[in-house]
Write a protein that holds these residues in place. Structure first.
Motif, PDB file in Angstrom:
ATOM      1  N   LYS A   1       0.828  -1.213   0.000  1.00 35.45           N
ATOM      2  CA  LYS A   1       0.000   0.000   0.000  1.00 35.45           C
ATOM      3  C   LYS A   1       0.859   1.258   0.000  1.00 35.45           C
ATOM      4  O   LYS A   1       0.488   2.273  -0.595  1.00 35.45           O
ATOM      5  CB  LYS A   1      -0.923  -0.010   1.213  1.00 35.45           C
ATOM      6  CG  LYS A   1      -2.010  -1.076   1.150  1.00 35.45           C
ATOM      7  CD  LYS A   1      -2.916  -1.001   2.374  1.00 35.45           C
ATOM      8  CE  LYS A   1      -4.019  -2.067   2.312  1.00 35.45           C
ATOM      9  NZ  LYS A   1      -4.887  -1.996   3.519  1.00 35.45           N
TER      10      LYS A   1
ATOM     11  N   VAL B   1       2.001   1.809  -3.679  1.00 34.48           N
ATOM     12  CA  VAL B   1       0.925   2.371  -4.511  1.00 34.48           C
ATOM     13  C   VAL B   1       0.631   3.819  -4.115  1.00 34.48           C
ATOM     14  O   VAL B   1       0.425   4.681  -4.977  1.00 34.48           O
ATOM     15  CB  VAL B   1      -0.343   1.499  -4.390  1.00 34.48           C
ATOM     16  CG1 VAL B   1      -1.503   2.137  -5.137  1.00 34.48           C
ATOM     17  CG2 VAL B   1      -0.065   0.085  -4.916  1.00 34.48           C
TER      18      VAL B   1
ATOM     19  N   ASN C   1       0.859   7.066  -6.730  1.00 35.39           N
ATOM     20  CA  ASN C   1      -0.289   7.966  -6.946  1.00 35.39           C
ATOM     21  C   ASN C   1       0.067   9.410  -6.613  1.00 35.39           C
ATOM     22  O   ASN C   1      -0.431  10.342  -7.262  1.00 35.39           O
ATOM     23  CB  ASN C   1      -1.481   7.495  -6.121  1.00 35.39           C
ATOM     24  CG  ASN C   1      -2.093   6.219  -6.670  1.00 35.39           C
ATOM     25  OD1 ASN C   1      -1.957   5.920  -7.858  1.00 35.39           O
ATOM     26  ND2 ASN C   1      -2.754   5.439  -5.819  1.00 35.39           N
TER      27      ASN C   1
ATOM     28  N   GLN D   1      -0.652   2.300 -14.197  1.00 40.24           N
ATOM     29  CA  GLN D   1      -1.600   2.004 -13.124  1.00 40.24           C
ATOM     30  C   GLN D   1      -0.958   1.033 -12.140  1.00 40.24           C
ATOM     31  O   GLN D   1      -0.316   0.067 -12.553  1.00 40.24           O
ATOM     32  CB  GLN D   1      -2.897   1.391 -13.688  1.00 40.24           C
ATOM     33  CG  GLN D   1      -3.604   2.273 -14.711  1.00 40.24           C
ATOM     34  CD  GLN D   1      -4.048   3.596 -14.110  1.00 40.24           C
ATOM     35  OE1 GLN D   1      -4.526   3.648 -12.974  1.00 40.24           O
ATOM     36  NE2 GLN D   1      -3.894   4.673 -14.872  1.00 40.24           N
TER      37      GLN D   1
ATOM     38  N   LYS E   1      -1.563  -1.200  -8.341  1.00 42.77           N
ATOM     39  CA  LYS E   1      -2.486  -1.631  -7.290  1.00 42.77           C
ATOM     40  C   LYS E   1      -1.800  -2.644  -6.379  1.00 42.77           C
ATOM     41  O   LYS E   1      -0.902  -3.387  -6.797  1.00 42.77           O
ATOM     42  CB  LYS E   1      -3.758  -2.222  -7.883  1.00 42.77           C
ATOM     43  CG  LYS E   1      -3.589  -3.582  -8.522  1.00 42.77           C
ATOM     44  CD  LYS E   1      -4.954  -4.143  -8.935  1.00 42.77           C
ATOM     45  CE  LYS E   1      -4.831  -5.539  -9.526  1.00 42.77           C
ATOM     46  NZ  LYS E   1      -6.147  -6.135  -9.864  1.00 42.77           N
TER      47      LYS E   1
ATOM     48  N   VAL F   1       2.670  -6.080  -5.565  1.00 43.87           N
ATOM     49  CA  VAL F   1       2.228  -4.889  -6.289  1.00 43.87           C
ATOM     50  C   VAL F   1       2.157  -5.236  -7.767  1.00 43.87           C
ATOM     51  O   VAL F   1       3.060  -5.875  -8.316  1.00 43.87           O
ATOM     52  CB  VAL F   1       3.192  -3.701  -6.089  1.00 43.87           C
ATOM     53  CG1 VAL F   1       2.675  -2.463  -6.818  1.00 43.87           C
ATOM     54  CG2 VAL F   1       3.398  -3.400  -4.623  1.00 43.87           C
ATOM     55  N   GLN F   2       1.085  -4.768  -8.400  1.00 44.01           N
ATOM     56  CA  GLN F   2       0.899  -5.014  -9.832  1.00 44.01           C
ATOM     57  C   GLN F   2       0.908  -3.691 -10.584  1.00 44.01           C
ATOM     58  O   GLN F   2       0.272  -2.728 -10.178  1.00 44.01           O
ATOM     59  CB  GLN F   2      -0.415  -5.747 -10.081  1.00 44.01           C
ATOM     60  CG  GLN F   2      -0.580  -6.244 -11.522  1.00 44.01           C
ATOM     61  CD  GLN F   2      -1.874  -7.020 -11.683  1.00 44.01           C
ATOM     62  OE1 GLN F   2      -2.942  -6.435 -11.855  1.00 44.01           O
ATOM     63  NE2 GLN F   2      -1.791  -8.349 -11.606  1.00 44.01           N
TER      64      GLN F   2
END
Length: 620
Positions: A187, A190, A194, A213, A215, A222-223
């Motif tokens: 998290k 990501v 962002n 992108q 996530k 993490v992707q």
């Protein structure tokens, strides 16, 4: 009568004389019998005394000589023993010297000088060398570069991609902790991406992540989804990770004013302690950090690290001359002579950056390829490198030749002043009788070279001007002080393309993807194609190369691009950038033979940096 009296007297004298004589003789005879006994006794006493004295003297001297002999034997034995001990010590020294090696000890404080300023400690906004250095010390990334410039995992343990090569999946370590004890998770990764992508944050890293992108699949996965295949994507994963639990409540627009920026919490090898400022303009702002015991890569050998931010290279050199630093970076190769050799050792380390003469391809004179080619032939880059000193490597193309995996890459034509003059003649730029400056249709061949203030660039500028003037070019110069508050170098000169020729450094990076600098889509105010170069052949090769994952195929595409680039001559490669690093006595830091992608990557082995040494036995 008289005669009788005389005779009578004579008889009386004679008779009286005989009697006493007989008595005396008798006494003498008697005495003669007694004298020997009296004389012999003293003689015997003297003899006895003499013998006794002789015996005592003999015993005394003998005992003393015996003592001396015994003492001499003892002294000799002691001298022999001392000699044996000394020989043993000397032998031990030589044996120890051969059997041991010096290695860095633990503890101590490393004090390093770097170019500032330090306006923020938030790595998303870091721009100066000192700010980027502080980020490397306190924050971690998914990937990082080692001391040889190769990409390696850091927080990430692996990276996989799908068949279309558009989706990447990174697995993370599960033992990474923030300096406040919280656990780092997917998290946080990501959240950081962002923030970078948000235009309100205004991060200089945004250009790399606009269309990506990300996530969090779970705490350790993490992707990333890319709009197209991008072979250099793993190199983009070197961004610093920020803690969501510290910044999650801040609005993107207020991120630049967040308290975090001056009291950060990271997950790197060193933990923030204090940012020390001073009212004295001549004293550097200093970031104090301490070793993080919970660092997943192991505790650093150093206990503390002080990063001092200086305004100029000369300020750093002055600090070195005063013996105030353990080490220093950001020193130009031309500053090397000013570093006290009796106090510091210097190491020249190449970086994945290049210094170029960027020629504005929309300039009325320089838009002619023949003029650009003539200028390239008239530029002796070897002489320029020699003037800068040892350790400066050749770089005459758009990327580092070794990045193409050993493929036979093209190179620039060797300097040839006669050929350059002939090309200018053919292009209509000729020397009139008695003139030193070429002209064409009444216009002089005048070119202004712009660069930024600094000893290295100004020395290179002088060399280039001298070489071009020998071709019949009227060369003028413009040196811009970027540190001046009124400077508009980036907005006016760089982004506005307000120059004829710009002597400037380009960050190539560890991957040969130089799409941003030379693809025609990157021209204009917001792009990084600073020379406004356009070529359909070059565009096609660049676009194709960045989508190929096969190393050999990629290298072939970049070779095709390089051939076109050398033919069009949108710029002249002068040399590969190098950084001079100074280290004090007993200090182990950056090593000879290291290669840096950027200056801040010198901390690849910071866990092993030391300011003390100790001897250890060699391993058989």
């Amino acid at each position: 009568m008289a005669n009788r009296q005389e005779k009578h007297l004579q008889r009386r004298e004679t008779s009286s004389a005989v009697v006493p004589q007989e008595d005396e003789s008798l006494r003498a005879a008697k005495a003669a019998k007694s004298v020997p006994s009296r004389r012999k006794k003293p003689r015997r006493d003297l003899k006895q005394l003499e013998d006794s004295a002789t015996r005592h003297v003999g015993k005394f001297l003998g005992s003393r000589f015996e003592s001396l002999r015994r003492a001499r034997r003892r002294v000799v034995l002691w001298l022999v023993l001392i000699a044996v001990i000394l020989l043993g010590i000397i032998a031990q020294i030589f044996i120890r010297r051969d059997a041991t090696t010096a290695t860095g000890g633990t503890g101590g404080t490393y004090i390093e000088g770097a170019l500032g300023p330090i306006e923020t400690l938030n790595p998303l906004f870091a721009t100066s060398s000192a700010e980027l250095s502080a980020s490397q010390l306190m924050f971690s990334s998914l990937y990082h570069y080692d001391a040889k410039g190769s990409l390696h995992t850091d927080v990430a343990t692996s990276l996989a991609y799908n068949e279309a090569s558009k989706t990447y999946t990174a697995q993370l370590r599960d033992d990474v902790r923030w300096h406040d004890g919280h656990k780092l998770t997917a998290k946080d990764v990501v959240f950081t991406i962002n923030l970078i992508k948000n235009p309100a944050v205004r991060s200089p890293l945004r250009v790399n992540w606009v269309d990506v992108q990300a996530k969090a699949v779970n705490d350790t996965t993490v992707q990333f989804v890319l709009p197209a295949t991008y072979a250099a994507f793993p190199h983009a994963l070197t961004f610093p990770i920020l803690p969501e639990h510290m910044l999650g409540s801040a609005t993107p627009s207020s991120m630049r004013q967040a308290p975090f920026n001056h009291s950060p919490v990271g997950s790197g090898p060193f933990k923030f302690q204090i940012l020390q400022s001073t009212n004295n303009a001549r004293r550097p702002k200093t970031v104090h950090v301490v070793a993080f015991d919970g660092y997943y890569g192991g505790r650093p050998k150093l206990d503390r690290f002080e990063l001092q931010a200086y305004s100029t290279q000369q300020d750093i050199v002055s600090a070195l001359q005063a013996g105030e630093l353990s080490g220093a970076t950001d020193l130009s190769v031309v500053m090397r002579k000013d570093i006290p050799r009796n106090q510091y050792t210097t190491t020249t380390v190449p970086t994945d950056r290049g210094v170029y003469l960027l020629m504005n391809n929309t300039n009325p004179i320089l838009k002619d390829r023949a003029v650009r080619k003539a200028l390239q032939l008239g530029t002796n880059t070897a002489a320029i490198r020699t003037s800068l000193g040892e350790g400066v490597q050749r770089l005459d193309g758009p990327f580092i030749p070794s990045q193409l995996g050993g493929i036979n890459t093209p190179s620039a034509d060797k300097p040839d002043r006669a050929k350059a003059a002939a090309m200018l003649d053919e292009a209509g730029w000729k020397l009139a009788d008695g003139s030193k400056v070429r002209s064409k249709d009444g216009q002089k061949l005048e070119i202004m070279i712009t660069t930024t203030k600094g000893a290295e660039y100004e020395a290179v500028l002088a060399k280039v001007m001298e070489q071009w003037q020998q071709l019949g070019v009227a060369v003028t110069q413009q040196v811009i002080d970027r540190s001046a508050t009124s400077s508009t170098f980036v907005q006016g000169t760089l982004q506005g393309r307000s120059y004829d020729v710009l002597l400037y450094e380009l960050a190539i990076g560890a991957d040969p993807d130089v799409y941003a600098y030379w693809h025609s889509s990157q021209t204009g105010y917001q792009g990084y194609n600073f020379v406004n170069y356009t070529s359909r052949t070059a565009d096609a090769a660049l676009a194709s190369a960045r989508t190929r994952l096969e190393p050999k195929l990629r290298a072939a595409k970049y070779k095709a691009f390089a051939e076109q680039w050398y033919s069009d001559v949108p710029a002249i490669g002068l040399y590969r950038s190098a950084s001079v690093y100074a280290t004090g006595p007993g200090v182990q830091a950056i090593q000879q033979g290291d290669t840096l992608v950027s200056g801040a990557d010198r901390y690849a082995d910071v866990l092993r940096w030391t300011v003390t040494t100790r001897d250890v036995y060699k391993t058989p």
